[in-house]
Design an enzyme around this catalytic site. Sequence first.
Site, short mmCIF file in Angstrom:
data_model
loop_
_atom_site.label_atom_id
_atom_site.label_comp_id
_atom_site.label_asym_id
_atom_site.label_seq_id
_atom_site.Cartn_x
_atom_site.Cartn_y
_atom_site.Cartn_z
N ASN A 1 -0.98 -2.97 -8.34
CA ASN A 1 -0.09 -4.51 -8.74
C ASN A 1 0.20 -4.48 -10.70
O ASN A 1 1.42 -4.86 -10.35
CB ASN A 1 -1.09 -5.24 -8.94
CG ASN A 1 -1.04 -5.83 -7.18
OD1 ASN A 1 -0.15 -5.17 -6.11
ND2 ASN A 1 -2.16 -6.61 -6.49
N CYS B 1 -7.57 -5.57 -1.38
CA CYS B 1 -6.19 -5.23 -1.40
C CYS B 1 -6.29 -4.39 -2.43
O CYS B 1 -5.43 -3.66 -3.06
CB CYS B 1 -5.29 -5.68 -1.48
SG CYS B 1 -4.91 -6.76 -2.72
N HIS B 2 -7.20 -4.35 -3.02
CA HIS B 2 -7.76 -3.50 -4.47
C HIS B 2 -6.63 -3.46 -5.20
O HIS B 2 -6.21 -2.71 -5.77
CB HIS B 2 -7.93 -2.06 -4.07
CG HIS B 2 -9.00 -1.75 -2.30
ND1 HIS B 2 -9.79 -2.27 -2.72
CD2 HIS B 2 -9.09 -1.17 -1.45
CE1 HIS B 2 -10.64 -1.76 -1.38
NE2 HIS B 2 -9.96 -1.46 -0.79
N CYS B 3 -5.46 -4.81 -5.12
CA CYS B 3 -4.73 -5.13 -6.29
C CYS B 3 -3.72 -3.76 -5.84
O CYS B 3 -2.50 -2.75 -6.40
CB CYS B 3 -5.01 -4.64 -7.51
SG CYS B 3 -6.24 -5.98 -8.01
N ALA B 4 -3.94 -2.86 -4.46
CA ALA B 4 -2.45 -2.14 -4.09
C ALA B 4 -1.74 -2.86 -3.23
O ALA B 4 -1.79 -2.03 -1.98
CB ALA B 4 -3.36 -1.09 -3.76
#
Length: 449
Positions: A118, A398-401
């Site tokens: 992100n 979401c692992h910032c993805a």
Amino acid sequence: MNTFDVQRLRWHFDFARTGRVVTNNAASTQPPRELVELYRSLIPWYENVHRGQSAASRYTTELFELAYDTIAGWLNAPGRGSIVTCRNTTEAINTVMYSLLTEFRDGDNVVTTALEHNSNFVPWYAMCREILPRFGRHVEYRVARFDPVTGQLDLEHLASLVDARTKLVACTGASNFLGTRPDLAAVRRITLASGYRQPDGDHRSLLLVDGAQLVPTAAIDVRALGVDYLAFSFHKLMAPFGVGVLYGREELLNTTRPFLYGGDMVAEQGVTAEHVRYNRLPWKYAAGTPNILGVIVSAQALRLLVDLVAPEPAGYFGTGRPLGRATIERAMDRVAAHTRALTGRALDAVREIDGLKVFGPESAADRAPLISFGLSGWSPMRLAEELDRRGVESRAGCHCATLAHRALGLDPPASCRLSFAVYNTAGDVDRATGALREIAARRLSPAAG
């Protein structure tokens, strides 16, 4: 063969004595004891840098500036003038966005990818949707897709999005969800062919690489890659002292505007009511008092890593000895080979588990040292909790993805992830994958509650 004694290396890390199976290294790595002790040892002679007259200030300034030289050498950058230190990769990418902000022309675009963290999408979204429109300037962001089966970046789609109005392409060096390592040389060729007219007269798009997952396990040569900007974080390189790095070509850093204003970024006696003169590089991008000790100790983490993986005592840690390019490449080849072997072992093991789906490239050679997966009938968060009960520290979410999870149609947009570092062992992999097998078997067992 490029190998090292991982058990000897683990002796330098206090976490190893706790029995923890640390497999969330894509988020943050563990610190070796020497870095903590070095930080403490610097305290008695700590002072601010650059403008103090005391011996302590001169000493701290010398170590601080040496840290920039070490980081530049590690990346094969021309010199310290191309290095900006900040808090993390996110701040480094925001530094690029804000420094280029006023250069975007009405009708321009910026291209990023659905593989991004992100932090390499949201700043460009905000710039295009929230910041520039307030000034009557309309800039578009475009997102290149990836193959949902292989996880590979769709280079044809990327090329179709890049045109003569593409000022910048922002691309990950390695996905923190799929592990995908895009062909950066191919991406560079696409940017060079765009024809965008930059302020300096060049006709090409700029290239920003998010190296957060790439730099910890690869030898990076920014000149060979031809990147304009590269960002990474030391908290993924054994140094959790709040330091990130932005490499930028000196010509760009010289001509673009600083991100933050005041303090050391102002030239000595460079302020009048009518005009402010900025400091020379790299201090032009060092507003206020920087994270002095964090920068010093983080740069020494690079030297310590070379020592830890060397087959014989190397003695770089705690010194200012130049790290030759061949020395850096040999060290990182050993790190890459070790983490690649761990990833391959994990992939082989989890593919034998019924109901478990691995996302991303098939081969460990094509990915960063991590695997993300889902287990049928389990939410990723519950799966991570069960692994933790068995002593295995994974990561779920979401692992910032978020874009990549949504592109795969995951609902919720989440997965579970194991990620490996230089201090992990085959035993760590076996404990983690064994725990996954146990959880999956319990789910399938008629007696499971």
